[in-house]
Design a protein around this motif. Structure first.
Motif, PDB file in Angstrom:
ATOM      1  N   SER A  26       8.370   4.148  10.607  1.00  0.00           N
ATOM      2  CA  SER A  26       7.465   2.992  10.602  1.00  0.00           C
ATOM      3  C   SER A  26       6.167   3.271  11.355  1.00  0.00           C
ATOM      4  CB  SER A  26       8.164   1.773  11.197  1.00  0.00           C
ATOM      5  OG  SER A  26       8.553   2.022  12.535  1.00  0.00           O
ATOM      6  N   HIS A  27       6.162   4.257  12.237  1.00  0.00           N
ATOM      7  CA  HIS A  27       4.954   4.594  12.990  1.00  0.00           C
ATOM      8  C   HIS A  27       4.037   5.549  12.236  1.00  0.00           C
ATOM      9  CE1 HIS A  27       6.567   2.577  16.484  1.00  0.00           C
ATOM     10  NE2 HIS A  27       7.689   3.268  16.341  1.00  0.00           N
ATOM     11  N   THR A  28       4.565   6.276  11.273  1.00  0.00           N
ATOM     12  CA  THR A  28       3.771   7.303  10.592  1.00  0.00           C
ATOM     13  C   THR A  28       3.624   7.081   9.088  1.00  0.00           C
ATOM     14  OG1 THR A  28       5.730   8.708  10.282  1.00  0.00           O
ATOM     15  CG2 THR A  28       4.430   9.059  12.295  1.00  0.00           C
ATOM     16  N   ALA A  29       4.389   6.168   8.522  1.00  0.00           N
ATOM     17  CA  ALA A  29       4.370   5.960   7.060  1.00  0.00           C
ATOM     18  C   ALA A  29       3.009   5.496   6.560  1.00  0.00           C
ATOM     19  CB  ALA A  29       5.449   4.965   6.654  1.00  0.00           C
ATOM     20  N   ALA A  30       2.309   4.686   7.342  1.00  0.00           N
ATOM     21  CA  ALA A  30       0.991   4.202   6.912  1.00  0.00           C
ATOM     22  C   ALA A  30       0.011   5.367   6.780  1.00  0.00           C
ATOM     23  CB  ALA A  30       0.467   3.152   7.881  1.00  0.00           C
ATOM     24  N   ARG A  31       0.103   6.327   7.688  1.00  0.00           N
ATOM     25  CA  ARG A  31      -0.783   7.492   7.614  1.00  0.00           C
ATOM     26  C   ARG A  31      -0.483   8.319   6.365  1.00  0.00           C
ATOM     27  NH1 ARG A  31       0.026  10.474  12.426  1.00  0.00           N
ATOM     28  NH2 ARG A  31       0.618  12.365  11.373  1.00  0.00           N
ATOM     29  N   LEU A  32       0.807   8.455   6.033  1.00  0.00           N
ATOM     30  CA  LEU A  32       1.180   9.160   4.808  1.00  0.00           C
ATOM     31  C   LEU A  32       0.657   8.415   3.586  1.00  0.00           C
ATOM     32  CD1 LEU A  32       2.612  11.337   3.201  1.00  0.00           C
ATOM     33  CD2 LEU A  32       4.736  10.027   3.458  1.00  0.00           C
ATOM     34  N   SER A  33       0.823   7.107   3.559  1.00  0.00           N
ATOM     35  CA  SER A  33       0.316   6.306   2.430  1.00  0.00           C
ATOM     36  C   SER A  33      -1.186   6.478   2.274  1.00  0.00           C
ATOM     37  CB  SER A  33       0.631   4.824   2.647  1.00  0.00           C
ATOM     38  OG  SER A  33       1.998   4.590   2.541  1.00  0.00           O
ATOM     39  N   GLU A  34      -1.888   6.470   3.384  1.00  0.00           N
ATOM     40  CA  GLU A  34      -3.346   6.627   3.348  1.00  0.00           C
ATOM     41  C   GLU A  34      -3.738   7.986   2.771  1.00  0.00           C
ATOM     42  OE1 GLU A  34      -6.958   7.001   6.541  1.00  0.00           O
ATOM     43  OE2 GLU A  34      -5.325   5.615   6.999  1.00  0.00           O
ATOM     44  N   ARG A  35      -3.077   9.055   3.232  1.00  0.00           N
ATOM     45  CA  ARG A  35      -3.389  10.397   2.722  1.00  0.00           C
ATOM     46  C   ARG A  35      -3.063  10.516   1.239  1.00  0.00           C
ATOM     47  NH1 ARG A  35      -4.066  14.904   6.081  1.00  0.00           N
ATOM     48  NH2 ARG A  35      -4.486  15.996   4.144  1.00  0.00           N
ATOM     49  N   LEU A  36      -1.922   9.963   0.828  1.00  0.00           N
ATOM     50  CA  LEU A  36      -1.575   9.992  -0.597  1.00  0.00           C
ATOM     51  C   LEU A  36      -2.575   9.183  -1.407  1.00  0.00           C
ATOM     52  CD1 LEU A  36       2.306   9.676  -0.325  1.00  0.00           C
ATOM     53  CD2 LEU A  36       1.042  11.632  -1.258  1.00  0.00           C
ATOM     54  N   GLY A  37      -3.018   8.061  -0.862  1.00  0.00           N
ATOM     55  CA  GLY A  37      -4.022   7.236  -1.541  1.00  0.00           C
ATOM     56  C   GLY A  37      -5.346   7.944  -1.713  1.00  0.00           C
ATOM     57  N   HIS A  38      -5.716   8.761  -0.742  1.00  0.00           N
ATOM     58  CA  HIS A  38      -6.975   9.503  -0.834  1.00  0.00           C
ATOM     59  C   HIS A  38      -6.948  10.556  -1.935  1.00  0.00           C
ATOM     60  CE1 HIS A  38      -7.992   7.906   3.221  1.00  0.00           C
ATOM     61  NE2 HIS A  38      -9.186   7.906   2.675  1.00  0.00           N
ATOM     62  N   LEU A  39      -5.751  10.990  -2.307  1.00  0.00           N
ATOM     63  CA  LEU A  39      -5.648  11.961  -3.390  1.00  0.00           C
ATOM     64  C   LEU A  39      -5.902  11.310  -4.744  1.00  0.00           C
ATOM     65  CD1 LEU A  39      -2.535  14.050  -2.276  1.00  0.00           C
ATOM     66  CD2 LEU A  39      -4.957  14.625  -2.017  1.00  0.00           C
ATOM     67  N   GLY A  40      -5.740   9.984  -4.802  1.00  0.00           N
ATOM     68  CA  GLY A  40      -5.977   9.267  -6.048  1.00  0.00           C
ATOM     69  C   GLY A  40      -4.887   9.502  -7.072  1.00  0.00           C
ATOM     70  N   VAL A  41      -5.134   9.052  -8.281  1.00  0.00           N
ATOM     71  CA  VAL A  41      -4.134   9.146  -9.343  1.00  0.00           C
ATOM     72  C   VAL A  41      -4.657   9.929 -10.547  1.00  0.00           C
ATOM     73  CG1 VAL A  41      -2.883   7.071  -8.659  1.00  0.00           C
ATOM     74  CG2 VAL A  41      -4.806   6.868 -10.237  1.00  0.00           C
ATOM     75  N   GLY A  42      -5.638  10.805 -10.345  1.00  0.00           N
ATOM     76  CA  GLY A  42      -6.246  11.528 -11.448  1.00  0.00           C
ATOM     77  C   GLY A  42      -5.462  12.711 -11.969  1.00  0.00           C
ATOM     78  N   ALA A  43      -4.409  13.123 -11.280  1.00  0.00           N
ATOM     79  CA  ALA A  43      -3.587  14.264 -11.694  1.00  0.00           C
ATOM     80  C   ALA A  43      -2.284  14.221 -10.909  1.00  0.00           C
ATOM     81  CB  ALA A  43      -4.331  15.578 -11.428  1.00  0.00           C
ATOM     82  N   ASP A  44      -1.371  15.121 -11.251  1.00  0.00           N
ATOM     83  CA  ASP A  44      -0.114  15.207 -10.502  1.00  0.00           C
ATOM     84  C   ASP A  44      -0.400  15.534  -9.033  1.00  0.00           C
ATOM     85  OD1 ASP A  44       1.165  14.812 -12.912  1.00  0.00           O
ATOM     86  OD2 ASP A  44       1.934  16.851 -13.072  1.00  0.00           O
ATOM     87  N   VAL A  45       0.482  15.069  -8.158  1.00  0.00           N
ATOM     88  CA  VAL A  45       0.397  15.334  -6.721  1.00  0.00           C
ATOM     89  C   VAL A  45       1.722  15.937  -6.294  1.00  0.00           C
ATOM     90  CG1 VAL A  45       0.269  14.250  -4.434  1.00  0.00           C
ATOM     91  CG2 VAL A  45      -1.246  13.465  -6.278  1.00  0.00           C
ATOM     92  N   ALA A  46       1.674  16.965  -5.442  1.00  0.00           N
ATOM     93  CA  ALA A  46       2.890  17.583  -4.911  1.00  0.00           C
ATOM     94  C   ALA A  46       2.939  17.385  -3.403  1.00  0.00           C
ATOM     95  CB  ALA A  46       2.920  19.070  -5.240  1.00  0.00           C
TER      96      ALA A  46
END
Length: 96
Positions: A20-40
């Motif tokens: 719960s302390h770090t999940a928001a940071r992960l969500s933010e980083r994943l969000g910055h990658l966008g949805v234009g292609a696959d993400v690993a």
């Protein structure tokens, strides 16, 4: 949680604890990658993940799927894999 870049700009390498302390940071980083292609995301360094961390991964999975792309989990993490098995999501998320 350490979030490092992978070999390309569509890959993240995770290490440490996703809770719960770090999940928001992960969500933010994943969000910055966008949805234009696959993400690993390389999960081999994940030592612990709780439901809030899993929620961040699922949200990215859903957003990418709606755009016609995939979230790929690479590497092995016993805690991550165990949580996927317990929740029944082990067959729902893509392995790369």
């Amino acid at each position: 949680l350490d979030i490092g870049p992978g070999d390309d700009d569509r890959t993240l390498i995770l290490a440490g604890v996703i809770d719960s302390h770090t999940a928001a940071r992960l969500s933010e980083r994943l969000g910055h990658l966008g949805v234009g292609a696959d993400v690993a995301i390389d999960i081999s360094g994940v030592e612990f993940i709780d439901s809030s961390g899993l929620r961040a991964v699922i949200a990215a999975h859903v957003a990418l799927a709606e755009a016609g792309h995939r979230l790929l989990l690479t590497g092995q993490s016993e805690p991550f894999d165990r949580l996927l098995q317990i929740t029944g999501l082990d067959g729902q998320l893509h392995r790369g």
